[in-house]
Scaffold this active site. Structure first.
Site, mmCIF file in Angstrom:
data_model
loop_
_atom_site.group_PDB
_atom_site.id
_atom_site.type_symbol
_atom_site.label_atom_id
_atom_site.label_comp_id
_atom_site.label_asym_id
_atom_site.label_seq_id
_atom_site.Cartn_x
_atom_site.Cartn_y
_atom_site.Cartn_z
ATOM 1 N N GLY A 421 11.380 23.398 44.104
ATOM 2 C CA GLY A 421 12.288 23.626 45.218
ATOM 3 C C GLY A 421 13.478 22.689 45.173
ATOM 4 O O GLY A 421 13.638 21.886 44.244
ATOM 5 N N ASP A 538 22.976 29.730 52.785
ATOM 6 C CA ASP A 538 22.681 29.821 51.351
ATOM 7 C C ASP A 538 21.937 31.127 51.062
ATOM 8 O O ASP A 538 20.874 31.128 50.461
ATOM 9 C CB ASP A 538 21.857 28.613 50.907
ATOM 10 C CG ASP A 538 21.818 28.461 49.388
ATOM 11 O OD1 ASP A 538 22.660 29.092 48.718
ATOM 12 O OD2 ASP A 538 20.960 27.732 48.883
#
Length: 737
Positions: A421, A538
């Site tokens: 991540g 995003d």
């Protein structure tokens, strides 16, 4: 006739064999050495002995001292070749200009000999880690430049240089190259060639101690400045320069793209592929425990570690194995650890066994020390809990606060990694009720960021929607808090659309439209239906997760911001290139329409199955917009798997909707509610026509005029009249429409 046919077949077979050898293997009988330089494949001399771009020639050096190796088609001498690391060393000339003694303001230069084009096959890059640019002279500026790149705005892709100055004849000092008589500067990666140039300055009064200027690329460890070089340096001198090389055929593919393709270079059984670090392409190397030439069949051979004790230590009996080695203590000796790392010691005699009993008395002391350590650990976890906002978050109803021990049990001590991540690894976990979860690290929290972190967790816990990834809980007893989310079995949309062959799955248009509609619904909920209006910031396929039924889940709210009147701007523009709203990128103003722009890119990827940058350097956004400008249709770019005549109308409408989302003027873009409405209308219209209902493209255009999307009530009413569905979806939820 039969004899002629046999000869023809034999010649064809020989031709195919030679072609195979020249593309993937070492041809037998090729010259292996020239002028003291070993020539490993993929380099080679002569037809069929090298890969394209790695051709060398073995020529006379003109002095009678024997042959030298040069890059084919050039006079550039090669002094070293290496396959691991992927480097080569060549000798390049020095560029210079000299000043006229009677007219010191005039020069007679020879720059052309320092202009090198060693990259005709495209495989070489000048090493930025091993080389530097050196400039010698008094009152001069020397610089290097590279050839103009395709599509570039300037005559060269790169310029760099430095200025050297002298106050008098004694200014320059031996060994000092910092701007007085000599200067040097680093170079960037990616340079395919080099040439040097100078700025001419008045040399009146200094021609006797600096009659010429020099500039050259060289190995950082090769050249040490001497003041005498200012007066007289060999103008015909060549200096060593390091080149990085890589396999850059077929559009300079990466490892992921090249594996399994014809001409894949890593042919040795025990070889692996690594992406190039200087320019596009890839290199091959032998796996751990093997050495040799990964570009040749069976080129990687086993290392006998027992013959190299300095590199592979063993404090006992060493036994070589294929790709590794075993190490055991001699009989009568033992080791509580690994004999490769620690010496073996004799087994305990009887006296030692008696002494062992004495140590039991010490065990109580050890237990006491362990208790102290446990208490310190407990205090540390409590401090982490406080720092991470535990006093506030433990009162939130929708999330569970997990202890550190519970989290270890859930993830089985982080035994299974799902991926990487933005802030660390993501682990797979199982709750007590056998529910699968994903556990990922959040941001590091301090006193200044504690309120922002707790607010973000609270906001995420309140976003309860079928198309938004659900935050189940968090662990606050660790330095960096861990967040527990619902599990998405099918990963993310990025891998499904553009991943390797193991991740790619067939995507019929029905499924793509479902993903588009439900992802739009998730964003619409964030923008208008949640307790607090949120901007994601995003939006991209990598942040759209898919569960086991391919239901999309909006995820990764690391860049999300609470939308308030006084907080529209951010000093830090974050997000993924290719998806960032140009207005946000230029101004730092993040709005809901920024998410609309990013979602427009996602729509293009869904109907074309192309990434934002495809075929090495093609832009999906630019090419799609150009298609509509020139042809008023995106048909040429649609994914061939779904481009059938009956679906063209729907695909075109999705493409036009994406163009609306991508408009440069923010106020001309639709909001997410309008985008969701249009997608619902398209999906229902398509299903109606598939069910032999009479809704034509012309009728659809009458239902939704150009530039003015239908209202939700009109869209649902028209679709419901055909499908006999309820008049409005509950809570404006389009996910089941």
């Amino acid at each position: 006739m039969e004899l002629l046919l046999l000869v023809f077949l034999l010649l064809a077979a020989m031709s195919a064999a030679v072609e195979s050898i020249t593309s993937t293997a070492v041809k037998t009988g090729c010259q292996e050495r020239c002028g003291g330089v070993d020539i490993p494949y993929p380099f080679g001399i002569g037809p069929g002995c090298s890969r394209h771009g790695f051709e060398l020639s073995c020529v006379s050096n003109g002095s009678g001292a024997g042959p030298i190796a040069v890059l084919a088609g050039t006079s550039i001498q090669v002094t070293r070749l290496s396959v691991e690391p992927a480097e080569s060393q060549v000798m390049l000339p020095v560029g210079w200009q000299c000043y006229n003694t009677s007219q010191p303001t005039r020069t007679y230069p020879d720059w052309s000999r320092a202009k090198t084009e060693m990259n005709r096959g495209g495989v070489y890059r000048i090493s930025n880690t091993h080389n530097m640019l050196v400039v010698l002279g008094c009152n001069t500026v020397g610089y290097t430049e590279s050839l103009r790149s395709e599509g570039g705005a300037y005559s060269s892709t790169y310029y760099t240089g430095c200025m050297s100055y002298c106050n008098n004849s004694a200014s320059a000092q031996d060994g000092q190259c910092a701007g007085v008589g000599c200067c040097h500067v680093d170079i960037p990666p990616g340079l395919t060639d080099s040439s040097v140039n100078f700025r001419v300055y008045d040399h009146t009064g200094m021609v006797d101690y600096s009659p010429c200027d020099y500039a050259f690329l060289t190995d950082r460890t090769n050249y040490s400045f001497r003041r005498a070089d200012l007066i007289k340096m060999d103008k015909n001198r060549n200096v060593p320069v390091w080149l990085d090389w890589a396999i850059r055929e077929n559009g300079s593919m990466s490892c992921a793209e090249a594996k399994g393709k014809p001409g894949y270079a890593c042919v040795s059984v025990h070889s692996e592929c690594v992406d190039s670090t200087n320019g596009p392409g890839y290199n091959c190397k032998c796996t751990a425990g093997y050495e040799g030439n990964a570009y040749a069949p069976d080129g990687c051979t086993n290392i006998n570690e027992c013959d190299r004790p300095s590199d592979y230590p063993c404090h006992g009996i060493c036994q070589d194995t294929d790709g590794s080695y075993d190490c055991k203590c001699h009989r009568g000796y033992q080791n509580s650890g690994d004999p490769k790392e620690q010496p073996c010691s004799p087994k305990f005699p009887l006296a030692a066994q008696i002494a062992l009993g004495i140590t039991l008395g010490i065990s109580f002391l050890i237990v006491g020390l362990l208790f102290i350590l446990m208490m310190r650990q407990k205090r540390r976890m409590n401090e982490y809990f406080r720092k991470n906002g535990g006093s506030v978050l433990q009162k939130v109803e929708n999330i569970k606060i997990f202890t550190k021990d519970e989290l270890k049990k859930i993830t089985k001590n982080n035994s299974e990694v799902l991926g990487q991540g933005g802030f660390g690894k993501v682990y797979k976990g199982i709750l007590d009720d056998n529910t699968l979860v994903a556990v990922k690290a959040s941001i590091e929290v301090n006193d200044a960021r504690k309120e922002d972190f707790t607010n973000e967790v609270i906001i995420q816990s309140q976003m309860i929607h079928t198309n938004i990834i659900k935050l189940l809980g968090c662990c606050l007893e660790v330095d960096v808090p861990m967040l527990v989310y619902e599990f998405a079995a099918n990963g993310n949309l990025q891998d499904i659309l553009h991943g390797d062959n193991n991740r790619r799955v067939p995507l019929p248009l029905d499924l793509r439209m479902d993903i588009a509609v439900e992802a739009a619904e998730g964003l619409r909920y964030m923008h208008s239906s949640a307790n607090r209006t949120i901007r994601h910031g995003d939006v991209k396929p990598a942040n759209i997760l898919l569960n086991d039924k391919f239901k999309p889940k909006i995820s990764d709210f690391g860049t999300s911001k609470l939308l308030t009147v006084d907080k529209d701007f951010t000093m830090f523009v974050v997000g993924s290139m290719g998806y960032i709203d140009p207005v946000f990128h230029k101004t730092g103003r993040l709005t809901q329409k920024s998410d609309v722009y990013s979602f427009g890119v996602v729509l293009l990827e869904l109907i074309t199955r192309k990434p934002t940058i495809y075929d090495a350097n093609c832009s999906l956004l630019i090419d799609f917009q150009k298609a509509y400008e020139q042809e008023n249709s995106g048909r040429a770019m649609f994914d061939k798997d779904i481009t059938i005549e009956e679906e063209i109308f729907v695909l075109e409408e999705i493409g036009r909707l994406a163009m609306e989302c991508l408009k440069e003027k923010v106020e001309e873009r639709p909001d997410m509610k309008e985008v969701a409405e249009q997608l619902v209308i398209l999906r229902r219209s398509r299903k109606s026509r598939q069910g032999n209902y009479n809704i034509s493209p012309q009728q659809f255009e009458e239902m939704s005029t150009e530039g003015t999307p239908l209202s939700l009530e009109t869209a649902v009413s028209v679709s419901s009249s055909v499908l006999s569905a309820p008049s409005t979806p509950a809570n404006n939820d389009f996910s089941n429409a």
